[in-house]
Motif scaffolding. Structure first.
Motif, short mmCIF file in Angstrom:
data_model
loop_
_atom_site.label_atom_id
_atom_site.label_comp_id
_atom_site.label_asym_id
_atom_site.label_seq_id
_atom_site.Cartn_x
_atom_site.Cartn_y
_atom_site.Cartn_z
N MET A 1 12.88 8.60 -10.67
CA MET A 1 11.49 8.47 -10.29
C MET A 1 11.32 7.36 -9.28
N SER A 2 11.29 7.74 -8.03
CA SER A 2 11.28 6.70 -7.00
C SER A 2 10.00 6.69 -6.19
N GLN A 3 9.06 7.58 -6.55
CA GLN A 3 7.86 7.59 -5.73
C GLN A 3 7.06 6.31 -5.95
N ARG A 4 6.50 5.86 -4.89
CA ARG A 4 5.61 4.70 -4.98
C ARG A 4 4.26 5.10 -4.44
N TYR A 5 3.24 4.47 -4.95
CA TYR A 5 1.90 4.74 -4.43
C TYR A 5 1.69 3.84 -3.24
N GLU A 6 1.87 4.41 -2.06
CA GLU A 6 1.99 3.60 -0.86
C GLU A 6 0.75 2.84 -0.44
N PRO A 7 -0.48 3.36 -0.71
CA PRO A 7 -1.63 2.63 -0.17
C PRO A 7 -1.82 1.26 -0.82
N SER A 8 -0.71 0.63 -1.15
CA SER A 8 -0.69 -0.74 -1.70
C SER A 8 -1.73 -0.92 -2.81
N GLY A 9 -1.62 -0.06 -3.79
CA GLY A 9 -2.47 -0.21 -4.96
C GLY A 9 -3.60 0.79 -4.96
N PRO A 10 -4.36 0.72 -6.02
CA PRO A 10 -5.45 1.66 -6.16
C PRO A 10 -6.58 1.37 -5.19
N PRO A 11 -7.40 2.38 -4.90
CA PRO A 11 -8.56 2.12 -4.06
C PRO A 11 -9.59 1.30 -4.82
N ASN A 12 -10.58 0.88 -4.12
CA ASN A 12 -11.68 0.10 -4.72
C ASN A 12 -11.18 -1.15 -5.43
N LEU A 13 -10.24 -1.78 -4.83
CA LEU A 13 -9.72 -3.04 -5.39
C LEU A 13 -9.97 -4.14 -4.38
N SER A 14 -10.60 -5.20 -4.85
CA SER A 14 -10.97 -6.27 -3.92
C SER A 14 -9.72 -6.97 -3.40
N ARG A 15 -9.90 -7.61 -2.27
CA ARG A 15 -8.76 -8.30 -1.67
C ARG A 15 -8.29 -9.45 -2.57
N ALA A 16 -9.25 -10.12 -3.21
CA ALA A 16 -8.88 -11.25 -4.07
C ALA A 16 -8.03 -10.79 -5.25
N THR A 17 -8.44 -9.68 -5.86
CA THR A 17 -7.70 -9.18 -7.00
C THR A 17 -6.31 -8.71 -6.57
N ARG A 18 -6.28 -8.01 -5.45
CA ARG A 18 -4.99 -7.51 -4.96
C ARG A 18 -4.07 -8.68 -4.59
N TRP A 19 -4.66 -9.69 -3.93
CA TRP A 19 -3.86 -10.86 -3.54
C TRP A 19 -3.32 -11.59 -4.78
N LEU A 20 -4.20 -11.71 -5.78
CA LEU A 20 -3.79 -12.45 -6.98
C LEU A 20 -2.67 -11.72 -7.73
N ILE A 21 -2.80 -10.42 -7.81
CA ILE A 21 -1.75 -9.66 -8.50
C ILE A 21 -0.44 -9.73 -7.71
N HIS A 22 -0.57 -9.64 -6.42
CA HIS A 22 0.64 -9.68 -5.58
C HIS A 22 1.38 -11.01 -5.77
#
Lengths: 302, 92
Positions: A1-22
């Motif tokens: 299972m090598s597929q990745r969800y390329e759009p760098s995470g789910p939609p409707n995710l704020s930049r702060a949340t995405r940055w923090l998780i990253h």
């Protein structure tokens, strides 16, 4: 299972949340960071509100710290672990650098204790070592012997001027009048007569000094001087009135060799205003200036 | 073993064959993410859990794949022993 969800995470995710998780995922051990980032991005998508997602991301940051600390001690499954064959288990290591937080805290506490110990050695212990050996004494300079008043030398010649009484009274108003005459008659001058000798007058003068209620030298012994073991005599010039009060600011006329001790002596001299014993002349207190020696001696400290 | 770990185990013991993502465990037992994921990794490293990626196509599903955890046979046995030890001494 090598597929990745390329759009760098789910939609409707704020930049702060995405940055923090990253960044949280990349604080975890390297072998886990990509797995955790993908896992957390997937799980945060199930949250409904933005605040809930942000709280989840903050929790992920804390989780990465815990996982990073534990990964140095326990084996953690690699990102590709799967159900097959019991999974691949690898040991992950975390680079703590030269100082971990725990070590830095330990060194900080040790440093604080060392500083406290040094402070106690250099201040308190020295004070204890110099316990009082005798009562405090004020060492002023010995009384200055009464100065002899210079005696006027007798004049070699005695001049006597005799003014004869005028024959007529001078009117109160300065109105010229021919009726008023005055004459000054020079009386006999006898240069060869022996000069009159004025007997010398000796004034008994006693210099002042510390009087009743004079401050204690120990109260003005500078603390740094005590710690450094400085001792000495500072000679202060004081000008005192007949009531023992200072009439001028004291000055150092002979230093002790230590500026700290000299300053302490000046403070003492100023504080003693009103407690000086005035100088006397023939038993009568007079204004005067005189030197006053102030001895700072460690053995006199209580 | 902490109370939070017991609650995670209890969640999985309700249906030992079920695979759960971290988000689902959070919804069921209410443990915050900062505590939950270290527990999941800890139990996985101890061999009580195994995990795998969800077998979906993220592009077609429109969401990222999730990491799914489930109890191993060892984990099931050990977790049951833990809860059994608690029940001993408890009057039925």
């Amino acid at each position: 299972m090598s597929q990745r969800y390329e759009p760098s995470g789910p939609p409707n995710l704020s930049r702060a949340t995405r940055w923090l998780i990253h960044h949280s995922a990349h604080r975890a051990p390297e072998s886990l960071s990509s797995r955790l980032e993908e896992e957390w991005l997937a799980d945060v998508a199930s949250r409904s509100s933005e605040l809930s997602k942000l709280r989840f991301a903050v929790g992920c940051y804390w989780a990465s710290l815990v996982i990073g600390n534990e990964s140095a001690r326990i084996p953690v499954p690699a990102a590709s672990s799967a159900l097959s064959a019991g999974g691949i288990v690898t040991l992950t290591e975390r680079n703590f650098g030269y100082l971990s937080l725990r070590s830095a805290t330990l060194f900080l506490i040790a440093g604080l204790h060392a500083a406290l110990f040094y402070g106690m050695i250099t201040t308190l212990s020295h004070t204890r070592a110099t316990t009082p050996q005798s009562n405090l004494e004020n060492h002023a300079l010995k009384e200055v012997p009464p100065e002899r008043v210079p005696v006027l030398q007798p004049l070699s010649r005695d001049w006597t001027i005799a003014v004869p009484k005028p024959d007529a009274e001078i009117p109160p108003l300065l109105i010229p009048s021919d009726n008023v005459t005055s004459a000054i008659e020079e009386k006999s001058i006898e240069p060869d007569s022996p000069p009159a000798v004025i007997p010398p007058r000796v004034i008994a003068r006693i210099a002042g000094g510390p009087g009743a209620g004079f401050p204690d030298t120990a109260d003005f012994y500078p603390s740094p001087s005590i710690r450094m073991g400085e001792q000495g005599i500072s000679t202060v010039q004081v000008c005192v009135d007949s009531h023992g009060r200072l009439t001028a600011d004291p000055t150092i006329v002979r230093g002790s060799g230590s500026a700290r001790l000299d300053q302490g002596a000046l403070k003492l001299a100023r504080a003693a205003s009103g407690h000086y014993r005035a100088s006397t002349e023939d038993g009568q207190p007079v204004d005067s200036c005189y030197p006053l020696g102030i001895r700072f001696q460690l053995s006199n400290l209580r | 073993m902490s109370l939070q770990t017991l609650r995670v185990l209890e969640t999985f013991l309700e249906n030992p064959a079920e695979q759960l993502a971290g988000a689902e465990v959070h919804q069921r037992c209410g443990i915050a993410s900062g505590t939950l994921y270290p527990i999941l990794l800890r139990l996985e490293s101890a061999g009580w859990f195994v995990s795998q990626w969800e077998s979906i196509d993220p592009a077609s599903a429109g969401r990222p794949r999730r990491r799914l955890y489930r109890l191993t046979s060892t984990g099931l046995r050990r977790a049951s022993e833990v809860f059994a030890s608690f029940n001993r001494g408890v009057l039925a």
